[in-house]
Design a protein around this motif. Sequence first.
Motif, short mmCIF file in Angstrom:
data_model
loop_
_atom_site.label_atom_id
_atom_site.label_comp_id
_atom_site.label_asym_id
_atom_site.label_seq_id
_atom_site.Cartn_x
_atom_site.Cartn_y
_atom_site.Cartn_z
N LEU A 45 -7.40 -11.56 37.78
CA LEU A 45 -7.04 -12.48 38.88
C LEU A 45 -7.45 -12.22 40.05
CD1 LEU A 45 -4.07 -11.38 36.78
CD2 LEU A 45 -3.22 -13.38 37.91
N THR A 46 -8.00 -13.22 40.48
CA THR A 46 -9.29 -12.98 41.79
C THR A 46 -8.88 -14.33 42.58
OG1 THR A 46 -11.14 -14.25 41.08
CG2 THR A 46 -10.73 -11.82 40.38
N ASN A 47 -9.32 -14.16 43.96
CA ASN A 47 -9.71 -15.31 44.71
C ASN A 47 -11.19 -15.84 44.47
OD1 ASN A 47 -7.13 -15.30 46.51
ND2 ASN A 47 -7.96 -13.35 47.26
N GLY A 78 -17.69 -11.68 31.04
CA GLY A 78 -16.83 -12.26 29.96
C GLY A 78 -15.43 -12.24 29.88
N THR A 79 -14.85 -11.86 31.22
CA THR A 79 -13.65 -11.63 30.84
C THR A 79 -12.79 -13.06 31.55
OG1 THR A 79 -13.65 -9.23 31.43
CG2 THR A 79 -11.60 -10.38 32.18
N PRO A 80 -11.89 -13.46 30.78
CA PRO A 80 -11.15 -14.68 31.54
C PRO A 80 -10.62 -14.37 32.84
CG PRO A 80 -10.53 -14.15 29.13
CD PRO A 80 -11.41 -12.92 29.60
N VAL A 81 -10.65 -15.60 33.58
CA VAL A 81 -10.45 -15.63 35.16
C VAL A 81 -9.17 -16.62 35.47
CG1 VAL A 81 -11.39 -15.32 37.33
CG2 VAL A 81 -13.01 -14.75 35.45
N VAL A 82 -8.12 -16.05 36.22
CA VAL A 82 -7.38 -16.83 36.99
C VAL A 82 -7.81 -16.92 38.27
CG1 VAL A 82 -4.95 -17.35 37.65
CG2 VAL A 82 -5.32 -16.37 35.50
N LYS A 92 -19.04 -20.66 32.73
CA LYS A 92 -19.04 -19.95 31.41
C LYS A 92 -18.25 -19.09 30.86
CE LYS A 92 -21.90 -23.46 30.56
NZ LYS A 92 -21.51 -24.33 29.83
N VAL A 93 -16.86 -19.01 31.31
CA VAL A 93 -15.91 -18.23 30.85
C VAL A 93 -14.80 -18.81 31.07
CG1 VAL A 93 -15.27 -17.23 33.34
CG2 VAL A 93 -15.23 -15.79 31.28
#
Length: 377
Positions: A282-284, A296-300, A314-315
């Motif tokens: 989870l990031t800005n 390759g880590t899913p991101v919110v 591409k993730v």
Amino acid sequence: MKPDPLQCWQQAHRILCVRLDALGDVLMCTPAMRALRDAAPGRSLTLLTSPSGAAALPFIPEVDEAIVHAAPWMQSELPAGPAGLTALASELAARRFDAAVVFTTYTQSALPAAMLCWLAGIPLRLAHCRENPYHLLSDWVEDPEPRRMVRHEVQRQLELVVRAGVPRQAAAPPLSFALRAADLAAVRVRLLRLGIDADRPWLLLHPGASAASRRYPAGHWARALGLLVRRTGLPVVLTGGALDAALVEDIRAGCGVPTHSLAGQLSLGELGAALSLAAVALTNNSGPAHVAAAVGTPVVALYALTNPQHTPWKVRSRVLFQDVPCRFCFRSTCPAGHHACLAGVEPERVVEAALELLAPRRPAPVMQAAEVRLDSG
């Protein structure tokens, strides 16, 4: 008879890549730099970049070396003075580069860097430019952004190097961030000391951002974390630089659930390793979002509507924002003072986005820049 420009580029072996921005901007150039390097055998790349951008060098196998400079025409707290710029031109001239590619976002002018490369006697000079550069660029690509389109930053740079004879990519290539075994081992030890098994799901929150306009409110992060931990029971680790320590502690104090902090404790390589081991980040809209995408880590991504072209590449991702009339202001501080494009995102939306990425189901579509322009979130 004039020489064939593409043949000249094919014969260019020592290439200077100019990207004087921060870490995330450099990472978004890595697909183009990889394609540029691979387009001719024996080619080497040198990156002219900012101090923060240079931190990425150990993790970018496409680049052989870096030259660090705080350019006065770029955002910098301590830009180099005239003497430093003159010395840089002399250094570039002494290195006898065959060509230079100036990478910019569409809000920037390539002309100062083009002038620098012209003064250094670099014969081939390629960049996007809206104004006619005349002799400053040997290869001028007229900039179609933002009048006709806004592309993702990665797509913009890939299209630029096509002018240098690089074949168009059949499939969009990933970002580069080469993980190191020592960093992975060190992070595993740190997590174990916190009671976290790195091979089981856990969450990473990186709440900081260099620009104040891109920071999701600490109270919103705190509520989102509290809800998320109660829903999932997963461990949460907060990361950040030393300057983020107070922000991290505010979030931890307000969330009402157990969390862990590694703020100020990780090198860039270790942060990349931690992001690669997390189930969801989870990031800005910040450098760590692009590092997460690269590994390759899913991101919110809590995506402030300051720039439309920097979404995770591409993730699997969820890009969250609140549409506002002042969107795409390109400001480091909110000119309206309300931060509504981020403050309007309810913490419950963050929780649902993370749960969707945690679920073992079909990968979510990746939101690209054009979609960010149209969707209200």
